[in-house]
Design a protein around this motif. Structure first.
Motif, PDB file in Angstrom:
ATOM      1  N   UNK A   1       0.826  -1.210   0.000  1.00 55.20           N
ATOM      2  CA  UNK A   1       0.000   0.000   0.000  1.00 55.20           C
ATOM      3  C   UNK A   1       0.857   1.255   0.000  1.00 55.20           C
ATOM      4  N   UNK A   2       1.949   1.234   0.779  1.00 54.77           N
ATOM      5  CA  UNK A   2       2.842   2.386   0.817  1.00 54.77           C
ATOM      6  C   UNK A   2       3.551   2.587  -0.513  1.00 54.77           C
ATOM      7  N   UNK A   3       3.968   1.479  -1.171  1.00 54.04           N
ATOM      8  CA  UNK A   3       4.610   1.602  -2.484  1.00 54.04           C
ATOM      9  C   UNK A   3       3.619   2.135  -3.519  1.00 54.04           C
ATOM     10  N   UNK A   4       2.375   1.664  -3.428  1.00 53.46           N
ATOM     11  CA  UNK A   4       1.331   2.170  -4.333  1.00 53.46           C
ATOM     12  C   UNK A   4       1.228   3.682  -4.233  1.00 53.46           C
ATOM     13  N   UNK A   5       1.165   4.187  -3.007  1.00 52.65           N
ATOM     14  CA  UNK A   5       0.999   5.625  -2.795  1.00 52.65           C
ATOM     15  C   UNK A   5       2.249   6.391  -3.185  1.00 52.65           C
TER      16      UNK A   5
ATOM     17  N   UNK B   1       2.397   6.619  -6.883  1.00 53.05           N
ATOM     18  CA  UNK B   1       1.305   7.501  -7.304  1.00 53.05           C
ATOM     19  C   UNK B   1       1.694   8.965  -7.103  1.00 53.05           C
ATOM     20  N   UNK B   2       2.281   9.283  -5.956  1.00 50.36           N
ATOM     21  CA  UNK B   2       2.696  10.659  -5.682  1.00 50.36           C
ATOM     22  C   UNK B   2       3.801  11.116  -6.637  1.00 50.36           C
ATOM     23  N   UNK B   3       4.740  10.201  -6.937  1.00 57.10           N
ATOM     24  CA  UNK B   3       5.792  10.526  -7.896  1.00 57.10           C
ATOM     25  C   UNK B   3       5.193  10.779  -9.284  1.00 57.10           C
ATOM     26  N   UNK B   4       4.194   9.994  -9.639  1.00 54.20           N
ATOM     27  CA  UNK B   4       3.511  10.202 -10.915  1.00 54.20           C
ATOM     28  C   UNK B   4       2.823  11.553 -10.962  1.00 54.20           C
ATOM     29  N   UNK B   5       2.187  11.941  -9.854  1.00 56.13           N
ATOM     30  CA  UNK B   5       1.504  13.227  -9.797  1.00 56.13           C
ATOM     31  C   UNK B   5       2.485  14.387  -9.953  1.00 56.13           C
ATOM     32  N   UNK B   6       3.666  14.232  -9.331  1.00 58.36           N
ATOM     33  CA  UNK B   6       4.686  15.284  -9.443  1.00 58.36           C
ATOM     34  C   UNK B   6       5.166  15.399 -10.893  1.00 58.36           C
ATOM     35  N   UNK B   7       5.427  14.269 -11.521  1.00 56.45           N
ATOM     36  CA  UNK B   7       5.879  14.290 -12.915  1.00 56.45           C
ATOM     37  C   UNK B   7       4.796  14.853 -13.830  1.00 56.45           C
TER      38      UNK B   7
ATOM     39  N   UNK C   1       3.606   8.364 -16.589  1.00 57.64           N
ATOM     40  CA  UNK C   1       2.969   7.087 -16.952  1.00 57.64           C
ATOM     41  C   UNK C   1       3.729   5.924 -16.333  1.00 57.64           C
ATOM     42  N   UNK C   2       5.059   5.979 -16.348  1.00 59.36           N
ATOM     43  CA  UNK C   2       5.857   4.893 -15.767  1.00 59.36           C
ATOM     44  C   UNK C   2       5.626   4.784 -14.264  1.00 59.36           C
ATOM     45  N   UNK C   3       5.543   5.910 -13.582  1.00 56.95           N
ATOM     46  CA  UNK C   3       5.277   5.870 -12.135  1.00 56.95           C
ATOM     47  C   UNK C   3       3.886   5.298 -11.860  1.00 56.95           C
ATOM     48  N   UNK C   4       2.903   5.712 -12.654  1.00 58.17           N
ATOM     49  CA  UNK C   4       1.547   5.168 -12.461  1.00 58.17           C
ATOM     50  C   UNK C   4       1.526   3.667 -12.759  1.00 58.17           C
ATOM     51  N   UNK C   5       2.311   3.248 -13.735  1.00 59.30           N
ATOM     52  CA  UNK C   5       2.423   1.805 -14.018  1.00 59.30           C
ATOM     53  C   UNK C   5       2.924   1.052 -12.789  1.00 59.30           C
ATOM     54  N   UNK C   6       3.924   1.627 -12.107  1.00 60.96           N
ATOM     55  CA  UNK C   6       4.467   0.995 -10.902  1.00 60.96           C
ATOM     56  C   UNK C   6       3.428   0.973  -9.788  1.00 60.96           C
ATOM     57  N   UNK C   7       2.680   2.062  -9.669  1.00 63.08           N
ATOM     58  CA  UNK C   7       1.625   2.115  -8.658  1.00 63.08           C
ATOM     59  C   UNK C   7       0.579   1.032  -8.922  1.00 63.08           C
ATOM     60  N   UNK C   8       0.214   0.878 -10.194  1.00 63.47           N
ATOM     61  CA  UNK C   8      -0.808  -0.111 -10.558  1.00 63.47           C
ATOM     62  C   UNK C   8      -0.274  -1.534 -10.497  1.00 63.47           C
ATOM     63  N   UNK C   9       1.037  -1.682 -10.631  1.00 68.03           N
ATOM     64  CA  UNK C   9       1.630  -3.016 -10.456  1.00 68.03           C
ATOM     65  C   UNK C   9       1.427  -3.488  -9.021  1.00 68.03           C
TER      66      UNK C   9
ATOM     67  N   UNK D   1      -6.975   6.829 -13.491  1.00 66.90           N
ATOM     68  CA  UNK D   1      -7.468   8.120 -13.965  1.00 66.90           C
ATOM     69  C   UNK D   1      -6.321   9.053 -14.322  1.00 66.90           C
ATOM     70  N   UNK D   2      -5.337   9.158 -13.436  1.00 63.99           N
ATOM     71  CA  UNK D   2      -4.239  10.088 -13.678  1.00 63.99           C
ATOM     72  C   UNK D   2      -3.336   9.618 -14.809  1.00 63.99           C
ATOM     73  N   UNK D   3      -3.193   8.301 -14.967  1.00 62.66           N
ATOM     74  CA  UNK D   3      -2.446   7.799 -16.120  1.00 62.66           C
ATOM     75  C   UNK D   3      -3.161   8.201 -17.409  1.00 62.66           C
ATOM     76  N   UNK D   4      -4.504   8.160 -17.369  1.00 66.84           N
ATOM     77  CA  UNK D   4      -5.273   8.628 -18.516  1.00 66.84           C
ATOM     78  C   UNK D   4      -4.995  10.084 -18.834  1.00 66.84           C
ATOM     79  N   UNK D   5      -4.895  10.917 -17.801  1.00 65.88           N
ATOM     80  CA  UNK D   5      -4.583  12.331 -18.003  1.00 65.88           C
ATOM     81  C   UNK D   5      -3.215  12.477 -18.666  1.00 65.88           C
ATOM     82  N   UNK D   6      -2.229  11.731 -18.160  1.00 67.45           N
ATOM     83  CA  UNK D   6      -0.887  11.800 -18.749  1.00 67.45           C
ATOM     84  C   UNK D   6      -0.901  11.333 -20.200  1.00 67.45           C
ATOM     85  N   UNK D   7      -1.713  10.325 -20.485  1.00 64.09           N
ATOM     86  CA  UNK D   7      -1.765   9.825 -21.859  1.00 64.09           C
ATOM     87  C   UNK D   7      -2.439  10.799 -22.810  1.00 64.09           C
ATOM     88  N   UNK D   8      -3.503  11.441 -22.357  1.00 62.69           N
ATOM     89  CA  UNK D   8      -4.150  12.404 -23.261  1.00 62.69           C
ATOM     90  C   UNK D   8      -3.276  13.634 -23.436  1.00 62.69           C
ATOM     91  N   UNK D   9      -2.522  14.012 -22.401  1.00 66.97           N
ATOM     92  CA  UNK D   9      -1.608  15.142 -22.526  1.00 66.97           C
ATOM     93  C   UNK D   9      -0.462  14.827 -23.478  1.00 66.97           C
TER      94      UNK D   9
END
Length: 337
Positions: free
Chosen positions: A19-23, A26-32, A42-50, A60-68
Motif C-alpha cells: 500500500x505504501x509503495x502504491x501511494x 502515485x505521488x511521484x507520478x503526480x509530481x511528474x 505514466x511509468x510511475x503510475x504503471x508501478x503504482x498499478x503493479x 485516472x491520472x495515467x489517462x490524463x498523462x496519456x491524453x496530454x
C-alpha cells in the motif's frame, strides 16, 4: 560508509508495504504529471498499478498523462477501467468526456455528461460544458438551453454570456448576439473572446474594417493567440489582402498545429491561388482534426468542382448538408441531381 548511505533508501523501500509503495509511486507520478513529464508520469503510475491493479486514481491520472501526450484512445481505456472500479468517479467521467470530445465522439461525451448530471446537484459548470459539446454538434437549441441553465445557476458569468451570444451568432440573430456580448463586456471590459465574437459578427455583416478593429482588440488582450490570428487571416482573405492573410494563418498553424480552422482558411487561400489539389489536401486535413468547422465541406466541394470532379464535389456537399452547412445545401441544389 558510502555503501551504507546508498543502500539505506533501498532498505527503507524494502520495508514498505504494498500500500505504501502504491501511494509513493502515485505521488511521484503526480509530481511528474504536474511538471509536464508525461512519459515519466505514466511509468510511475504503471508501478503504482503493479502494486494495486484496481487503484482507480492511478488509472485516472495515467489517462490524463496519456491524453496530454496525445494518446486519447489509450486514455479512454484507462478512464474505462477507473469507472468500472468506481462508477461514480466524477473526475474519470469528466476526463473521459473530454477525451471523447478530443476524438470527435461527441455523443459519447454527452452520455458521460448525462451520467454526471445524475451524480451532482445542479452544477453551472456541467451545463456549461454540455453546451460546449452540443455547440460542436450544431445542436444550437439544446446548447442554448444548457448555457441558459448555467447562467441561471451562476448569473453574470461573462464566459457563459459570450457562449449564449455565440449560439445567437450561429443562428444568424446578430443583433441579439451583439446585445449579449455588450452585456458580457460590461462585466469584463477586456474580454478577448467578446471582442473576437464581435469581429465574427461584423465579418458576417460585411463590415470588414470593423471586424479587423475588433479582432485587433482581442489580440491586444491576448497577443499571439492562434485562433485570433487565424480569424484575422480570414478577414484579410475577405479583403483580398492575401499576403497578410497567409502570414497570419501560417503563424496560427505554427502556434497550434491542431487548429482545423486554420487549415480550412489556408485551403481557401490555396483556392484563390488556383492550387486546387493542395486546397483539397488542406480541407481534408481540417476534417481529420474532428473540430467543429463551419462550411468546410462546402469549400471542399468547390475545390473538387474546380478540378472537374463533379461526383466528389456533390458527395462533399451532401456531407456538408448532413453537417447542417447552409452553403452546401445551396450548392447541392444548384449542381447535383
Amino acid at each position: 560508509m558510502r555503501k551504507f548511505l546508498i543502500l539505506l533508501p533501498v532498505l527503507l523501500f524494502a520495508c514498505e508495504s504494498s500500500e505504501e509503495r502504491t501511494q509513493r509511486f502515485f505521488n511521484l507520478g503526480n509530481k511528474a504529471l504536474s511538471d509536464g513529464f508525461y512519459e515519466q508520469a505514466i511509468e510511475f503510475y504503471n508501478q503504482s498499478l503493479k502494486e494495486t491493479p484496481d487503484y482507480a486514481p492511478a488509472l485516472n491520472n495515467r489517462g490524463v498523462a496519456r491524453i496530454e501526450s496525445d494518446h486519447p484512445y489509450e486514455a479512454i481505456l484507462d478512464y474505462n477501467q477507473a469507472i468500472q472500479i468506481d462508477p461514480d468517479y466524477l473526475d474519470a467521467l469528466f476526463n473521459r468526456a473530454y477525451a471523447y470530445e478530443e476524438i470527435g465522439q461527441f455523443k459519447n461525451a454527452l452520455k458521460d455528461v448525462e451520467t454526471i448530471h445524475t451524480l451532482t446537484n445542479d452544477s453551472a459548470f456541467v451545463y456549461f460544458y454540455e453546451g460546449l459539446v452540443q455547440t460542436k454538434m450544431k445542436m444550437y437549441d439544446e446548447a442554448l438551453a444548457s448555457f441558459q441553465t448555467a447562467d441561471k445557476l451562476n448569473p453574470l458569468n461573462p464566459e457563459t454570456l459570450i457562449n449564449i451570444a455565440t449560439i445567437y451568432y450561429f443562428k444568424e440573430k446578430y443583433d441579439t448576439a451583439i446585445h449579449i456580448v455588450n452585456n458580457a463586456l460590461e462585466l469584463s471590459a477586456d474580454n478577448a473572446n467578446g471582442f473576437s465574437l464581435l469581429s465574427l459578427i461584423e465579418l458576417e455583416k460585411g463590415n470588414y474594417q470593423s471586424a479587423l478593429v475588433e479582432v485587433n482588440r482581442a489580440m491586444d488582450v491576448v497577443p499571439g493567440e492562434p485562433y485570433f490570428l487565424n480569424n484575422r487571416g480570414y478577414i484579410f482573405l475577405q479583403m483580398d489582402s492575401l499576403d497578410a492573410a497567409i502570414e497570419d494563418i501560417n503563424r496560427s498553424i505554427v502556434l497550434n498545429p491542431k487548429n482545423g480552422w486554420a487549415y480550412r482558411n489556408k485551403g481557401i487561400y490555396k483556392m484563390r491561388q488556383g492550387e486546387y489539389q493542395e486546397a483539397i489536401n488542406l480541407f481534408e486535413r481540417a476534417i481529420k482534426t474532428r473540430e467543429f468547422i463551419d462550411e468546410l465541406y462546402s469549400y471542399l466541394g468547390d475545390a473538387y468542382m474546380k478540378l472537374g470532379d463533379q461526383s466528389k464535389a456533390c458527395n462533399s456537399w451532401r456531407e456538408g448538408v448532413a453537417q447542417n452547412e447552409s452553403l452546401s445545401q445551396q450548392k447541392l441544389d444548384q449542381n447535383c441531381d
